[in-house]
Every structure is written in C-alpha cells, then in structure tokens.
Design a protein around this motif. Structure first.
Motif, PDB file in Angstrom:
ATOM      1  N   ILE A 187      10.579  -8.182  -2.795  1.00 30.13           N
ATOM      2  CA  ILE A 187      10.364  -6.958  -3.556  1.00 30.13           C
ATOM      3  C   ILE A 187      11.693  -6.225  -3.630  1.00 30.13           C
ATOM      4  N   GLY A 188      11.973  -5.573  -4.745  1.00 25.38           N
ATOM      5  CA  GLY A 188      13.264  -4.910  -4.877  1.00 25.38           C
ATOM      6  C   GLY A 188      13.282  -3.916  -6.016  1.00 25.38           C
ATOM      7  N   ILE A 189      14.338  -3.144  -6.078  1.00 27.61           N
ATOM      8  CA  ILE A 189      14.507  -2.144  -7.130  1.00 27.61           C
ATOM      9  C   ILE A 189      15.137  -2.805  -8.353  1.00 27.61           C
ATOM     10  N   VAL A 190      14.497  -2.604  -9.485  1.00 25.43           N
ATOM     11  CA  VAL A 190      14.887  -3.272 -10.727  1.00 25.43           C
ATOM     12  C   VAL A 190      15.029  -2.233 -11.829  1.00 25.43           C
ATOM     13  N   HIS A 191      15.985  -2.449 -12.721  1.00 26.90           N
ATOM     14  CA  HIS A 191      16.101  -1.610 -13.917  1.00 26.90           C
ATOM     15  C   HIS A 191      14.855  -1.816 -14.779  1.00 26.90           C
ATOM     16  N   ASP A 192      14.227  -0.719 -15.189  1.00 30.71           N
ATOM     17  CA  ASP A 192      13.056  -0.849 -16.069  1.00 30.71           C
ATOM     18  C   ASP A 192      13.409  -1.601 -17.344  1.00 30.71           C
ATOM     19  N   PHE A 193      14.636  -1.404 -17.857  1.00 30.79           N
ATOM     20  CA  PHE A 193      14.990  -2.078 -19.115  1.00 30.79           C
ATOM     21  C   PHE A 193      15.182  -3.573 -18.935  1.00 30.79           C
ATOM     22  N   ALA A 194      15.275  -4.058 -17.686  1.00 32.98           N
ATOM     23  CA  ALA A 194      15.412  -5.494 -17.454  1.00 32.98           C
ATOM     24  C   ALA A 194      14.054  -6.180 -17.331  1.00 32.98           C
ATOM     25  N   LEU A 195      13.007  -5.435 -17.033  1.00 37.22           N
ATOM     26  CA  LEU A 195      11.710  -6.055 -16.773  1.00 37.22           C
ATOM     27  C   LEU A 195      11.112  -6.807 -17.966  1.00 37.22           C
ATOM     28  N   PRO A 196      11.335  -6.362 -19.218  1.00 40.41           N
ATOM     29  CA  PRO A 196      10.822  -7.183 -20.322  1.00 40.41           C
ATOM     30  C   PRO A 196      11.398  -8.592 -20.356  1.00 40.41           C
ATOM     31  N   PHE A 197      12.536  -8.809 -19.695  1.00 40.47           N
ATOM     32  CA  PHE A 197      13.132 -10.145 -19.634  1.00 40.47           C
ATOM     33  C   PHE A 197      12.553 -10.972 -18.484  1.00 40.47           C
ATOM     34  N   ALA A 198      11.707 -10.373 -17.670  1.00 40.90           N
ATOM     35  CA  ALA A 198      11.112 -11.072 -16.525  1.00 40.90           C
ATOM     36  C   ALA A 198       9.616 -10.780 -16.491  1.00 40.90           C
ATOM     37  N   PRO A 199       8.844 -11.364 -17.381  1.00 40.24           N
ATOM     38  CA  PRO A 199       7.413 -11.043 -17.473  1.00 40.24           C
ATOM     39  C   PRO A 199       6.620 -11.414 -16.225  1.00 40.24           C
ATOM     40  N   GLN A 257       0.802  -1.213   0.000  1.00 41.83           N
ATOM     41  CA  GLN A 257       0.000   0.000   0.000  1.00 41.83           C
ATOM     42  C   GLN A 257       0.839   1.270   0.000  1.00 41.83           C
ATOM     43  N   SER A 258       2.070   1.163   0.503  1.00 40.62           N
ATOM     44  CA  SER A 258       2.961   2.326   0.572  1.00 40.62           C
ATOM     45  C   SER A 258       4.375   1.841   0.841  1.00 40.62           C
ATOM     46  N   LEU A 259       5.345   2.749   0.702  1.00 37.78           N
ATOM     47  CA  LEU A 259       6.733   2.399   1.026  1.00 37.78           C
ATOM     48  C   LEU A 259       6.864   2.002   2.488  1.00 37.78           C
ATOM     49  N   ALA A 260       6.087   2.632   3.341  1.00 33.20           N
ATOM     50  CA  ALA A 260       6.156   2.324   4.772  1.00 33.20           C
ATOM     51  C   ALA A 260       5.704   0.903   5.062  1.00 33.20           C
ATOM     52  N   ALA A 261       4.946   0.304   4.131  1.00 36.01           N
ATOM     53  CA  ALA A 261       4.430  -1.050   4.345  1.00 36.01           C
ATOM     54  C   ALA A 261       5.376  -2.126   3.841  1.00 36.01           C
ATOM     55  N   LEU A 262       6.577  -1.736   3.419  1.00 36.68           N
ATOM     56  CA  LEU A 262       7.511  -2.734   2.887  1.00 36.68           C
ATOM     57  C   LEU A 262       8.190  -3.546   3.984  1.00 36.68           C
ATOM     58  N   GLY A 263       8.014  -3.138   5.209  1.00 39.90           N
ATOM     59  CA  GLY A 263       8.743  -3.787   6.299  1.00 39.90           C
ATOM     60  C   GLY A 263       8.476  -5.269   6.436  1.00 39.90           C
ATOM     61  N   GLU A 280       5.336   6.631  -5.895  1.00 34.47           N
ATOM     62  CA  GLU A 280       6.114   6.936  -4.701  1.00 34.47           C
ATOM     63  C   GLU A 280       7.615   6.812  -4.925  1.00 34.47           C
ATOM     64  N   LEU A 281       8.011   5.927  -5.816  1.00 32.79           N
ATOM     65  CA  LEU A 281       9.449   5.711  -6.009  1.00 32.79           C
ATOM     66  C   LEU A 281       9.755   5.426  -7.468  1.00 32.79           C
ATOM     67  N   SER A 282      10.565   6.277  -8.055  1.00 34.98           N
ATOM     68  CA  SER A 282      11.097   6.061  -9.405  1.00 34.98           C
ATOM     69  C   SER A 282      12.471   6.705  -9.447  1.00 34.98           C
ATOM     70  N   LEU A 283      13.489   5.916  -9.697  1.00 35.71           N
ATOM     71  CA  LEU A 283      14.867   6.395  -9.664  1.00 35.71           C
ATOM     72  C   LEU A 283      15.405   6.579 -11.074  1.00 35.71           C
ATOM     73  N   THR A 284      16.308   7.509 -11.223  1.00 36.44           N
ATOM     74  CA  THR A 284      16.992   7.725 -12.497  1.00 36.44           C
ATOM     75  C   THR A 284      18.494   7.667 -12.260  1.00 36.44           C
ATOM     76  N   TYR A 289      20.735   1.800  -3.082  1.00 34.03           N
ATOM     77  CA  TYR A 289      19.339   2.212  -3.117  1.00 34.03           C
ATOM     78  C   TYR A 289      18.668   2.161  -1.745  1.00 34.03           C
ATOM     79  N   LEU A 290      19.370   1.678  -0.728  1.00 34.30           N
ATOM     80  CA  LEU A 290      18.726   1.483   0.568  1.00 34.30           C
ATOM     81  C   LEU A 290      18.185   2.789   1.135  1.00 34.30           C
ATOM     82  N   GLY A 291      18.941   3.876   0.927  1.00 40.73           N
ATOM     83  CA  GLY A 291      18.486   5.160   1.435  1.00 40.73           C
ATOM     84  C   GLY A 291      17.174   5.590   0.809  1.00 40.73           C
ATOM     85  N   ASP A 292      16.993   5.286  -0.492  1.00 39.26           N
ATOM     86  CA  ASP A 292      15.751   5.658  -1.173  1.00 39.26           C
ATOM     87  C   ASP A 292      14.565   4.878  -0.623  1.00 39.26           C
TER      88      ASP A 292
END
Length: 301
Positions: free
Chosen positions: A227-239, A174-180, A248-252, A199-202
C-alpha cells in the motif's frame, strides 16, 4: 460556454479553493469574486461550490465544469492569441520534470502542443532530482516546490492530489493505524530530493519495505503488493489499484514552472510556457476527474 472572463474567475477560485487566495492573482477583492461566482451559478442553475469557513470546494457540477474550462484554457494558450500572420512555435525546447509529471502528464500534453506546431521539437528530461537550470540542463523545469534562490522566474501551474492506494483485490485497511502489517511502498528515504515528496510523516511510518526513487516503479510495485501514496492523476493508468482511507488521508501538492529570468524576453519560450501550463492544468483536472469516476470502488475500511 459562458463568458471567458467568468470562466477565468471560476478556474482561479476552483484552484485556490477560496476567494481570498484567488483574489490577488485576479486583482479583485474577495467580495467581488463572491458576487461573480454567485452570478455564474445563477446563470447555470446549479451550485458549483460548497461554501464553508474552510473555503470553496467544488461540487460534482463544478468538477465537470473545471475539466471543460481547463481544456478551453489550454486551447487558448496553445493558440497563443496569435494573429493570422504569426507563425507557430519552432526549434527545440527541453523541459526538466520530476518522474510523475514526466510519465503521466507531459507525454500527452507535449504531443498535443507539438501536433499544433510541427516545426517544434520537445524534449522531456526526467530526473530523480531537481534539474539544474543554471547549467542549462533544460530550458525550463517543472518542480514540486518553488526554488528559493537563483535568478529565476517561478509560476504555479496547478495543485494536484495524492491518496493511499492498493490492489482492488486486497482487503481494505480499517484505519491508518492498521497499516503496520502491510508492506509500505514509497520513496527510498535517503534519495528524496524535495521535502514535498516526503510522505512518511503523513503516514506515521518508520520505514519503507518496498522502495524506489521512481514513481513509475512504485506504481508497478503496488500492482503486486503493498500500500502506498499515489498521485490521483496516475491512477487511471493503473486500473488494478483503488484509493483507500480517503477520509483519513488526502494530500495536496503543487507543480511549479521554473525558468531562467533572462528568458522572459523570449516570446517563443513564453508562448510555449503559457501553452504548457494551461495544458497541464487541463490534463491534471481531466485525470483526477477520471480517477473520481473510477473511484466508485473506493474503500474506506
């Protein structure tokens, strides 16, 4: 396609996401760039950017044009603007690269370049650390931050995006706070070799229950749990995976091409570098666009 100079301007603004950031590289002032973009949109009959005080964000039409324009840019670089008498690239070239680029971008990019240059041998050196160019471990290296020391030439290749992702059949947080209560997948903290990979700080996370120094292994872990941070360009390889909490979270981050300063005199390496950068830009744009297309199943809680 439109006049190539207009497309070049469009690509620069799309990548910089603002007129002022794109202006120095194009040697134009922001006002001129704004007029060029406005004329291009008028000719195409569609808005390519959403303009705001925060910058220029691509519209859906703009994203589609970026993919086609980046492919055209890559084709031009691959040709090297060579005359009919000029031979193709030949010999061996070794590229050092971080795991994500080495696994999800470079195989298809290098295959395309080599296919156009049959006498060329391309080697990809994938290491969980920065490649040492001074020891000639490679002819050139791709990094996620520009080096601050050494006799090197550094060129920005492209920005790329990262998002939180998990299995499609898992309940959405539901939120980043719920990732615990979810096992976090990520890098082994004491083996992070570049600050841009921390990415831990983010996430505001304190630990990583499922960790690896390899992006590919992290992706395999996410296929099973967590759950984890993934490169958007890698996601087509993991359908099996889907982005979550994208509001809430999008990194560049960015890829940089680093070369020995002395190699600027090598026409062969310079031609290869130009083709490599253009093809990487096109491939990142293509895969991220594919990720957005698949992203109809994205969930934000």
């Amino acid at each position: 396609m439109e006049n190539w100079d207009d497309i070049r301007v469009f690509l620069a603004v799309a990548r910089a996401e603002s007129l002022s950031a794109a202006a120095p590289g194009l040697r134009m002032d922001p006002a001129t760039l704004g007029r060029r973009i406005a004329r291009l949109e008028e000719r195409l009959g569609a808005a390519l950017f959403v303009k705001s005080p925060q910058g220029y964000a691509l519209t859906g039409r703009g994203e589609r044009l970026q993919v086609h324009a980046a492919r055209a840019e890559a084709a031009l670089a691959l040709a090297g603007e060579a005359g009919p008498q000029e031979r193709g690239l030949a010999g061996q070239i070794r590229i050092g690269a971080p795991d994500a680029a080495a696994n999800f971008i470079l195989p298809q990019v290098c295959a395309a370049i080599q296919g156009q240059n049959p006498d060329l041998e391309v080697q990809i050196l994938a290491l969980p650390r920065v490649v040492n160019l001074s020891k000639r471990e490679a002819d050139m290296a791709i990094t996620v931050s520009p080096p601050e020391t050494g006799r090197l030439t550094v060129q920005k290749i492209t920005d790329y995006r990262l998002s939180l992702a998990q299995r499609r059949d898992a309940p959405a947080p539901q939120s980043l706070a719920a990732l615990g209560d979810r096992p976090l997948v990520g890098y082994i903290p004491d083996m992070i070799f570049d600050r841009e990979l921390d990415y831990l700080g983010d996430l505001g996370a304190r630990g990583v229950p499922l960790a690896s120094n390899s992006v590919s292994v992290q992706l395999q872990m996410l296929r099973h749990a967590g759950i984890g941070i993934v490169h958007d360009f890698a996601l087509p390889f993991a359908p099996e995976l889907v982005r979550v909490l994208t509001r809430e979270l999008s990194l560049t981050r960015a890829f940089w091409l680093v070369r020995h300063a002395a190699d600027r005199r090598s026409a062969r390496l310079s031609r290869f570098a130009a083709a490599l950068m253009a093809a990487m830009r096109a491939e990142v744009a293509r895969l991220e666009a594919e990720c957005l297309t698949v992203g109809s199943a994205e969930r934000d809680g």
